[in-house]
Design a protein around this motif. Structure first.
Motif, short mmCIF file in Angstrom:
data_model
loop_
_atom_site.label_atom_id
_atom_site.label_comp_id
_atom_site.label_asym_id
_atom_site.label_seq_id
_atom_site.Cartn_x
_atom_site.Cartn_y
_atom_site.Cartn_z
N LEU A 1 4.01 16.42 -3.52
CA LEU A 1 4.47 16.74 -2.59
C LEU A 1 4.77 16.69 -0.47
N LEU A 2 3.87 17.22 0.37
CA LEU A 2 3.73 16.91 0.82
C LEU A 2 3.21 16.07 1.24
N PHE A 3 2.13 15.43 0.84
CA PHE A 3 1.98 13.83 1.26
C PHE A 3 2.97 12.84 1.08
N LEU A 4 3.83 13.24 -0.04
CA LEU A 4 5.00 12.44 -0.09
C LEU A 4 6.11 12.03 1.36
N ALA A 5 6.11 13.73 1.68
CA ALA A 5 6.87 13.68 2.98
C ALA A 5 6.53 13.11 4.19
N GLY A 6 4.84 12.80 3.68
CA GLY A 6 3.90 12.32 5.29
C GLY A 6 4.29 10.38 4.96
N LEU B 1 10.83 19.73 -9.30
CA LEU B 1 9.67 19.03 -8.97
C LEU B 1 10.20 17.18 -9.05
N THR B 2 10.30 16.92 -10.18
CA THR B 2 10.62 15.91 -10.93
C THR B 2 11.40 14.97 -9.89
N ALA B 3 13.22 15.51 -9.55
CA ALA B 3 13.66 14.64 -9.25
C ALA B 3 12.93 14.98 -8.03
N ALA B 4 12.47 15.61 -6.86
CA ALA B 4 12.50 15.30 -5.11
C ALA B 4 11.33 14.26 -5.52
N ARG B 5 10.25 14.28 -6.42
CA ARG B 5 9.16 13.33 -7.04
C ARG B 5 10.15 11.94 -6.67
N LEU C 1 -6.16 1.68 4.02
CA LEU C 1 -7.24 2.47 3.24
C LEU C 1 -6.72 3.46 3.44
N LEU C 2 -6.73 4.28 4.42
CA LEU C 2 -6.92 5.65 4.80
C LEU C 2 -5.85 6.23 3.99
N LEU C 3 -4.82 5.97 4.02
CA LEU C 3 -2.87 5.58 3.46
C LEU C 3 -4.03 6.15 1.87
N LEU C 4 -4.40 4.65 1.24
CA LEU C 4 -4.98 4.78 -0.02
C LEU C 4 -5.54 6.00 -0.60
N ALA C 5 -7.17 6.62 0.01
CA ALA C 5 -7.66 7.69 -0.21
C ALA C 5 -6.95 8.52 -0.16
N ALA C 6 -6.00 9.24 0.75
CA ALA C 6 -5.13 10.52 0.87
C ALA C 6 -4.14 10.72 -0.49
N ALA C 7 -4.24 9.32 -0.36
CA ALA C 7 -3.41 9.07 -1.67
C ALA C 7 -3.98 9.47 -3.23
N VAL D 1 0.96 -1.41 0.44
CA VAL D 1 0.16 -0.19 -0.27
C VAL D 1 1.13 1.14 -0.31
N ILE D 2 2.24 0.80 0.37
CA ILE D 2 2.66 2.41 0.63
C ILE D 2 3.07 2.75 -0.44
N CYS D 3 4.32 1.58 -1.31
CA CYS D 3 3.64 1.61 -2.63
C CYS D 3 3.80 2.14 -3.64
N ILE D 4 2.21 1.75 -3.32
CA ILE D 4 1.38 2.52 -4.47
C ILE D 4 0.21 3.74 -4.19
N ALA D 5 0.40 4.00 -2.79
CA ALA D 5 0.35 5.06 -2.43
C ALA D 5 1.26 6.63 -3.29
N ALA D 6 2.56 5.56 -2.47
CA ALA D 6 3.72 6.71 -3.58
C ALA D 6 3.64 6.74 -5.09
N PHE D 7 2.93 6.36 -5.57
CA PHE D 7 2.98 6.28 -6.73
C PHE D 7 1.88 7.00 -7.63
N VAL D 8 0.83 6.91 -6.97
CA VAL D 8 -0.88 7.63 -6.77
C VAL D 8 -0.49 9.04 -7.04
N SER D 9 0.25 9.40 -5.84
CA SER D 9 -0.18 10.99 -5.63
C SER D 9 1.42 11.38 -6.04
#
Lengths: 279, 275, 248
Positions: C39-44, C100-104, C239-245, C28-36
């Motif tokens: 940057l703030l969410f990624l930092a989260g 931006l791209t690099a940071a992501r 689920l929360l993570l996915l929704a947020a993503a 889920v963490i992996c999916i979330a990282a690619f769906v969103s």
């Protein structure tokens, strides 16, 4: 009881027999030490008794090995393994689990030991070998000697009737090696477990093994009661098997005094001999 | 000359450490380091060669602090034979293996000279040179490893359990060769060894370690006769020494089956005279 | 380095979670990282990674892994900002889009790799494979291959450093070489390592066979892996993570 009759084995893709015309009987409850120079066929003998030959290692196989009446060729490896526990020379290959406790669990699970019995078996095996404190540790974080003890514990937990150990003390210091032998002696005497141990440490074999088999170039050159085999010390030394110093002493004393002395196998016997002579 | 001055070492996680160890080894000595598993023996010899650096104190070889040069530079002077020869052997024939060692540290001497030296060593060890190391026995591989280290002619030889897993003949081959280096070429030998009979036969001085500390330092025979020390360090003394210690009077100098037998004979004759 | 992949015993809630849940959380963490791409969410998410390590009681190891990844991340970051050409220049040849791209990219890399390493630190490999077999019905053969492969990583590294040490002691200048050069020096010395590895896998197979490898069934495992309230909580968190993503 283990009975080996005229066993000759040639590994696949090799020409020279690893074992040749082996004839050996090990009674139930026996304690046999196997010694011989490198390449003599000691490990191959251990594999033949534990059923790994011919079930895992294939090749030309003549003669027969019977374990408690079962011919190892006709019996499945699993059925032999329930009876015969084998401790490998290379512990790092034997240990397949990353954590100590899981290594002990592995065989117990596979052989379908009742669930309620398992915790007790693990506790007991760890305690016997003296590594109860290592239970949760990652195998990678252990020293060579500790790993060796884990390998032994994982086999003892299976409570085999016959234990085959291939140089189980290689990584251990003299004191720990002696502990392993004492443990084997205990299992042998209290539970009548048959012990077959391949070992280079002749001093320990002389103290603990009741029978000795000396291998050289795939053949058994001497076998019998330890003391009788050691009486042929010169022959053994010519083959590259040294004798304990106490045995050399009894020989030297015989020569110097001109009186035949009984072969000494350990310190106590040597001390008694000397005291008798000088009193 | 090797000098350890209040050397300590602690591994980041677990593992045997070394605690405030000081000793000095003169040129041409044959020293054994004794102790139970985990006493810090291997750590000590690794410190000597600089494979690990002390966390306190310093190690000097011929008066120079080992931290001022690299381990690989030191290989010309210090040879290290490990317990497992397979970590060292990396070539397809024994000749290439020995030559590789020579080229690595004596490359400046020119191909011709190195080849000549290589053949000399092959002959000395009784190798044809064309053997494939990995088809040899463990003991033979250990001899290959030793040959390629001795080819370089180091001044100091460090051995970490060199005879573990070898049979009696193989063990004698290795140890006799090392003794010859020590006696004829005055190579300093420092050896970690679990076989006390080997230590008694070959080493002259013993350092006893336990729990990372140096407990004792002295002539091998004196060390083995100190029963309290042996107990404290969890060492089982060689059989003949234990025996003569038990027998006491008349056996003070006996340390081999021959000498014990002689002592028996002497006491019998002496006894006969009294009677 | 040796124990980077090694299990650390413990009794934290992360340790006690069902291994399947831990794998699920990782995915889920992996999916979330690619769906969103926020940057703030990624930092989260990165903070979540670190938090998991801290809750598991292995802060030091977590930070070691993090620092290791950071080195690669910095390298990739520099590479990205120099390569991405779109967007408005901010400074020299660096553009806002590049930044931006690099940071992501680097955030995603670290976010994805951390839990993979952490799972191995807080889960016994045996539990991992046994639960795969019991709960997800993965054939035991594959599970065994996976567990022995992981089991041999530390051994392989140990052997590797042993070889390097032995070669350094005989004069091969490993101690002076760095990076690629060191790598190219190690390669020719790996022959012995490969030979011994092949020999070892066969022995390991034999060792498994004599201890009933072929008798093992799905139900053989001693431990059972039921889902508890803890796993329910973790699932809700996923689920929360996915929704947020998706929303962010």
């Amino acid at each position: 009881m283990i009975e080996i009759q005229d066993l000759t084995f040639i590994y696949k893709d090799e020409k020279k027999p690893a074992l040749q015309d082996i004839r050996l009987t090990i009674p139930e409850g026996g304690f046999l030490g196997v010694i011989g120079p490198a390449g003599a066929g000691k490990t191959t003998l251990a594999r033949a008794v534990s059923g790994m030959i011919p079930h895992h290692y294939t090749g030309d196989y003549y003669g027969s090995v019977t374990v408690n009446g079962m011919d190892t060729v006709e019996t499945s490896l699993e059925d032999i393994s329930r009876l015969v526990g084998m401790v490998f020379q290379d512990v790092d290959s034997q240990i397949i689990s990353p954590v100590v406790e899981d290594e002990l669990l592995y065989g117990l699970e596979n052989f379908g030991i009742p669930r309620e019995e398992i915790p007790q078996r693990i506790d007991e095996a760890l305690q016997k070998v003296g590594i109860a404190d290592l239970r949760e540790r990652a195998v990678g974080s252990l020293s060579g000697g500790q790993r060796q003890k884990v390998a032994i514990a994982s086999i003892i937990a299976l409570r085999p009737r016959i234990l085959v150990l291939d140089e189980p003390t290689g990584e251990l210091d003299p004191r720990s090696s002696r502990q392993v032998f004492s443990l084997l002696k205990e299992l042998n005497e209290e539970q009548r477990i048959t012990v077959i141990i391949i070992e280079q440490k002749i001093m320990l074999l002389c103290e603990f093994a009741r029978q000795l088999a000396v291998l050289s170039e795939g053949k058994i050159v001497r076998q019998g009661d330890t003391r009788d085999v050691l009486a042929h010390a010169e022959e053994l030394e010519a083959l590259g098997v040294n004798c304990p110093r106490v045995t050399t002493l009894s020989r030297a004393v015989s020569v110097k005094t001109g009186e035949e002395q009984p072969v000494c196998l350990n310190l106590d016997e040597a001390e008694a001999m000397v005291r008798r002579l000088i009193s | 000359m090797i000098n350890l001055d209040h050397v300590s070492f602690a591994y980041p996680e677990q593992g045997p450490s070394v605690n405030d160890v000081s000793f000095r080894v003169e040129d041409g000595e044959f020293v054994a380091i004794l102790g139970a598993n985990g006493a810090g023996k291997t750590t000590t010899v690794r410190l000597i060669d600089g494979l690990i650096r002390p966390t306190a104190g310093k190690v000097e070889i011929n008066g120079t602090d080992t931290v001022t040069s690299s381990v690989s530079e030191r290989a010309r002077k210090v040879g290290f034979l490990f317990q497992n020869p397979d970590r060292q052997i990396c070539k397809n024939t024994v000749r290439e293996e020995i030559l590789f060692g020579l080229q690595t540290v004596r490359g400046d001497e020119g191909e011709e000279a190195l080849r000549a030296r290589c053949e000399e060593v092959l002959k000395d060890f009784g190798f044809s040179g064309d053997e494939e190391p990995f088809s040899l026995s463990r003991g033979q591989r250990q001899r290959v490893a030793l040959a390629s280290i001795l080819a370089v002619e180091p001044e100091i030889l460090i051995l970490d359990e060199p005879t573990t897993g070898l049979d009696y003949f193989e063990c004698c081959h290795i140890m006799d060769r090392i003794r010859r280096m020590n006696e004829e070429n005055r190579v300093t030998v420092i050896m970690v060894c679990h076989d006390m009979e080997v230590v008694l036969d070959y080493a002259k001085r013993a350092l006893v370690m336990a729990g990372g500390h140096l407990l004792a330092d002295g002539p091998v025979k004196e060390i083995f006769r100190d029963a309290a020390l042996m107990e404290k360090a969890s060492i089982l003394a060689p059989q003949m020494i234990s025996l003569s210690t038990r027998l006491g009077e008349g056996f003070e100098d006996a340390d081999s089956p021959e000498s014990v037998a002689d002592a028996v004979l002497a006491l019998r004759k002496g006894g006969a005279r009294h009677a | 380095m040796h124990n980077l992949f090694q299990y650390v015993p413990g009794n934290s809630i992360i340790h006690r979670m069902n291994p399947i849940t831990k794998i699920f959380l990782t995915i889920v963490i992996c999916i979330a990282a690619f769906v969103s791409g926020n940057l703030l969410f990624l930092a989260g998410l990165l903070a979540v990674d670190l938090l998991i390590g801290f809750i598991a009681g292995i802060p030091e190891k977590t930070l070691t892994i993090f620092k290791g990844l950071l080195k690669i991340a910095i390298f990739l970051f520099v590479l990205q900002i120099l390569l991405v050409r779109g967007g408005t220049p901010v400074f020299w040849i660096i553009t806002d889009e590049g930044l931006l791209t690099a940071a992501r990219v680097v955030l995603r890399l670290v976010i994805v790799c951390m839990p993979l390493a952490l799972v191995l630190a807080v889960t016994r490999v045996t539990d991992l494979t046994n639960s795969l077999v019991q709960v997800l019905h993965v054939p035991y053969k594959y599970a065994f291959t996976l567990s022995t492969a992981i089991r041999f990583i530390p051994q392989f590294l140990e052997e590797m450093s042993g070889i390097m040490e032995a070669q350094t002691a005989r004069g091969v200048a490993f101690d002076k070489a760095k990076g690629l050069k060191k790598f190219s020096m190690i390669l020719p010395l790996c022959a012995p390592l490969l030979i011994s590895s092949v020999r070892k896998t066969d022995l390991t197979a034999a060792a498994a066979e004599v201890r009933g490898f072929r008798l093992r069934t799905r139900q053989s495992g001693y431990k059972r892996y039921p889902f508890t309230i803890l796993d329910l909580g973790a699932a809700a968190f996923c689920l929360l993570l996915l929704a947020a993503a998706i929303l962010l």
